[in-house]
Scaffold this motif. Structure first.
Motif, PDB file in Angstrom:
ATOM      1  N   MET A  55       0.827  -1.203   0.000  1.00  0.00           N
ATOM      2  CA  MET A  55       0.000   0.000   0.000  1.00  0.00           C
ATOM      3  C   MET A  55       0.864   1.257   0.000  1.00  0.00           C
ATOM      4  O   MET A  55       0.512   2.258  -0.637  1.00  0.00           O
ATOM      5  N   LEU A  56       2.003   1.202   0.668  1.00  0.00           N
ATOM      6  CA  LEU A  56       2.938   2.329   0.647  1.00  0.00           C
ATOM      7  C   LEU A  56       3.476   2.537  -0.768  1.00  0.00           C
ATOM      8  O   LEU A  56       3.625   3.667  -1.232  1.00  0.00           O
ATOM      9  N   ASP A  57       3.716   1.442  -1.468  1.00  0.00           N
ATOM     10  CA  ASP A  57       4.173   1.519  -2.854  1.00  0.00           C
ATOM     11  C   ASP A  57       3.084   2.138  -3.745  1.00  0.00           C
ATOM     12  O   ASP A  57       3.376   2.968  -4.616  1.00  0.00           O
ATOM     13  N   ARG A  58       1.851   1.769  -3.540  1.00  0.00           N
ATOM     14  CA  ARG A  58       0.744   2.351  -4.315  1.00  0.00           C
ATOM     15  C   ARG A  58       0.621   3.847  -4.041  1.00  0.00           C
ATOM     16  O   ARG A  58       0.324   4.628  -4.941  1.00  0.00           O
ATOM     17  N   TYR A  59       0.863   4.224  -2.797  1.00  0.00           N
ATOM     18  CA  TYR A  59       0.829   5.644  -2.432  1.00  0.00           C
ATOM     19  C   TYR A  59       1.931   6.404  -3.171  1.00  0.00           C
ATOM     20  O   TYR A  59       1.697   7.493  -3.693  1.00  0.00           O
ATOM     21  N   ALA A  60       3.108   5.812  -3.267  1.00  0.00           N
ATOM     22  CA  ALA A  60       4.219   6.447  -3.984  1.00  0.00           C
ATOM     23  C   ALA A  60       3.888   6.575  -5.472  1.00  0.00           C
ATOM     24  O   ALA A  60       4.226   7.586  -6.102  1.00  0.00           O
ATOM     25  N   LYS A  61       3.234   5.570  -6.041  1.00  0.00           N
ATOM     26  CA  LYS A  61       2.849   5.639  -7.454  1.00  0.00           C
ATOM     27  C   LYS A  61       1.809   6.727  -7.684  1.00  0.00           C
ATOM     28  O   LYS A  61       1.793   7.356  -8.748  1.00  0.00           O
ATOM     29  N   ALA A  62       0.952   6.966  -6.707  1.00  0.00           N
ATOM     30  CA  ALA A  62      -0.026   8.048  -6.825  1.00  0.00           C
ATOM     31  C   ALA A  62       0.698   9.388  -6.898  1.00  0.00           C
ATOM     32  O   ALA A  62       0.269  10.295  -7.618  1.00  0.00           O
ATOM     33  N   SER A  63       1.799   9.520  -6.192  1.00  0.00           N
ATOM     34  CA  SER A  63       2.610  10.737  -6.253  1.00  0.00           C
ATOM     35  C   SER A  63       3.125  10.958  -7.668  1.00  0.00           C
ATOM     36  O   SER A  63       3.132  12.094  -8.165  1.00  0.00           O
ATOM     37  N   ASP A  64       3.536   9.892  -8.326  1.00  0.00           N
ATOM     38  CA  ASP A  64       4.001  10.002  -9.708  1.00  0.00           C
ATOM     39  C   ASP A  64       2.873  10.480 -10.623  1.00  0.00           C
ATOM     40  O   ASP A  64       3.097  11.287 -11.524  1.00  0.00           O
ATOM     41  N   ARG A  65       1.659   9.991 -10.391  1.00  0.00           N
ATOM     42  CA  ARG A  65       0.528  10.411 -11.217  1.00  0.00           C
ATOM     43  C   ARG A  65       0.189  11.885 -10.980  1.00  0.00           C
ATOM     44  O   ARG A  65      -0.171  12.613 -11.910  1.00  0.00           O
ATOM     45  N   ASP A  70       0.743  17.607 -13.030  1.00  0.00           N
ATOM     46  CA  ASP A  70       1.368  18.934 -13.040  1.00  0.00           C
ATOM     47  C   ASP A  70       1.932  19.261 -14.419  1.00  0.00           C
ATOM     48  O   ASP A  70       1.857  20.403 -14.870  1.00  0.00           O
ATOM     49  N   GLU A  71       2.477  18.262 -15.090  1.00  0.00           N
ATOM     50  CA  GLU A  71       2.977  18.464 -16.456  1.00  0.00           C
ATOM     51  C   GLU A  71       1.829  18.814 -17.398  1.00  0.00           C
ATOM     52  O   GLU A  71       1.981  19.666 -18.280  1.00  0.00           O
ATOM     53  N   VAL A  72       0.687  18.187 -17.218  1.00  0.00           N
ATOM     54  CA  VAL A  72      -0.491  18.476 -18.039  1.00  0.00           C
ATOM     55  C   VAL A  72      -0.929  19.921 -17.815  1.00  0.00           C
ATOM     56  O   VAL A  72      -1.239  20.645 -18.767  1.00  0.00           O
ATOM     57  N   VAL A  73      -0.935  20.349 -16.559  1.00  0.00           N
ATOM     58  CA  VAL A  73      -1.310  21.726 -16.232  1.00  0.00           C
ATOM     59  C   VAL A  73      -0.355  22.699 -16.922  1.00  0.00           C
ATOM     60  O   VAL A  73      -0.786  23.689 -17.521  1.00  0.00           O
ATOM     61  N   ARG A 158      -8.931  12.925 -14.474  1.00  0.00           N
ATOM     62  CA  ARG A 158      -8.389  12.631 -15.806  1.00  0.00           C
ATOM     63  C   ARG A 158      -9.504  12.461 -16.834  1.00  0.00           C
ATOM     64  O   ARG A 158      -9.401  12.951 -17.959  1.00  0.00           O
ATOM     65  N   PHE A 159     -10.591  11.781 -16.467  1.00  0.00           N
ATOM     66  CA  PHE A 159     -11.692  11.567 -17.401  1.00  0.00           C
ATOM     67  C   PHE A 159     -12.335  12.892 -17.791  1.00  0.00           C
ATOM     68  O   PHE A 159     -12.591  13.140 -18.975  1.00  0.00           O
ATOM     69  N   GLU A 160     -12.619  13.727 -16.804  1.00  0.00           N
ATOM     70  CA  GLU A 160     -13.255  15.011 -17.111  1.00  0.00           C
ATOM     71  C   GLU A 160     -12.354  15.871 -17.977  1.00  0.00           C
ATOM     72  O   GLU A 160     -12.831  16.538 -18.898  1.00  0.00           O
ATOM     73  N   LEU A 161     -11.042  15.861 -17.709  1.00  0.00           N
ATOM     74  CA  LEU A 161     -10.126  16.629 -18.537  1.00  0.00           C
ATOM     75  C   LEU A 161     -10.137  16.115 -19.972  1.00  0.00           C
ATOM     76  O   LEU A 161     -10.257  16.900 -20.921  1.00  0.00           O
ATOM     77  N   LYS A 162     -10.040  14.813 -20.135  1.00  0.00           N
ATOM     78  CA  LYS A 162     -10.049  14.239 -21.488  1.00  0.00           C
ATOM     79  C   LYS A 162     -11.361  14.560 -22.202  1.00  0.00           C
ATOM     80  O   LYS A 162     -11.371  14.900 -23.384  1.00  0.00           O
ATOM     81  N   TRP A 163     -12.468  14.443 -21.502  1.00  0.00           N
ATOM     82  CA  TRP A 163     -13.767  14.702 -22.107  1.00  0.00           C
ATOM     83  C   TRP A 163     -13.877  16.172 -22.512  1.00  0.00           C
ATOM     84  O   TRP A 163     -14.329  16.491 -23.618  1.00  0.00           O
ATOM     85  N   ASP A 164     -13.488  17.070 -21.601  1.00  0.00           N
ATOM     86  CA  ASP A 164     -13.565  18.502 -21.896  1.00  0.00           C
ATOM     87  C   ASP A 164     -12.662  18.877 -23.067  1.00  0.00           C
ATOM     88  O   ASP A 164     -13.057  19.668 -23.933  1.00  0.00           O
TER      89      ASP A 164
END
Length: 176
Positions: A55-65, A70-73, A158-164
């Protein structure tokens, strides 16, 4: 008549042999463990420490997302600046970015709350070893729920951004 009976008997015997063969092939030849009402041993699911580490690893992967978001912004902001510099109205694209930023803020709040739970880690020590089993199980349950919430918030953003963006491009087709 005898031939008819013999043919019929032969077919029946042949069918019985085939059915018996199929049944015998389906019967297990090894030992079968009896099922009990006792709960499975902890080793069957992996230890609580392993679940905590996963679960700690999944949390770290969420940080990457979040970093990727931020790059998209940044790309959207550059596009808005380019539109404004060329004299076009970037209001529609700015509204899309604003919506995404609101969704990202909710995502960040959920991420920070989960980080606080990891920092406190009730039931675990600093290395992730279990100190109190019932507290650790409750902590893992809370982490799992919050990871799910975090994932869902990210998917919505992500879905709302892609849709918009798709609707924006569709509305502008033929203009470029």
């Amino acid at each position: 008549y005898k031939e008819f009976v013999m043919t019929k008997l032969s077919r029946i015997l042949l069918t019985l042999v085939v059915v018996t063969g199929v049944v015998m092939a389906a019967v297990p030849t090894g030992t079968v463990a009896a099922q009990t009402d006792a709960p499975p041993m902890e080793e069957e699911f992996g230890g609580l420490e392993e679940l905590y580490a996963e679960m700690l690893d999944r949390y770290a992967k969420a940080s990457d997302r979040i970093d990727h978001a931020d790059e998209v912004v940044n790309r959207l902001e550059r596009r808005i600046d380019a539109l404004a510099a060329s004299g076009e109205d970037p209001a529609e694209l700015q509204a899309i970015l604003d919506t995404f930023l609101v969704n990202m803020e909710a995502w960040q709040v959920a991420y920070d709350g989960l980080g606080q739970l990891f920092d406190e880690h009730p039931g675990f020590d600093a290395e992730g070893a279990v100190t109190d089993e019932s507290l650790a199980i409750d902590t893992l349950r809370q982490i799992a729920e919050r990871l799910l919430d975090l994932h869902q918030l990210g998917e919505v953003a992500r879905f709302e951004l892609k849709w918009d963006l798709m609707a924006y491009r569709y509305g502008r087709r033929g203009e470029d």
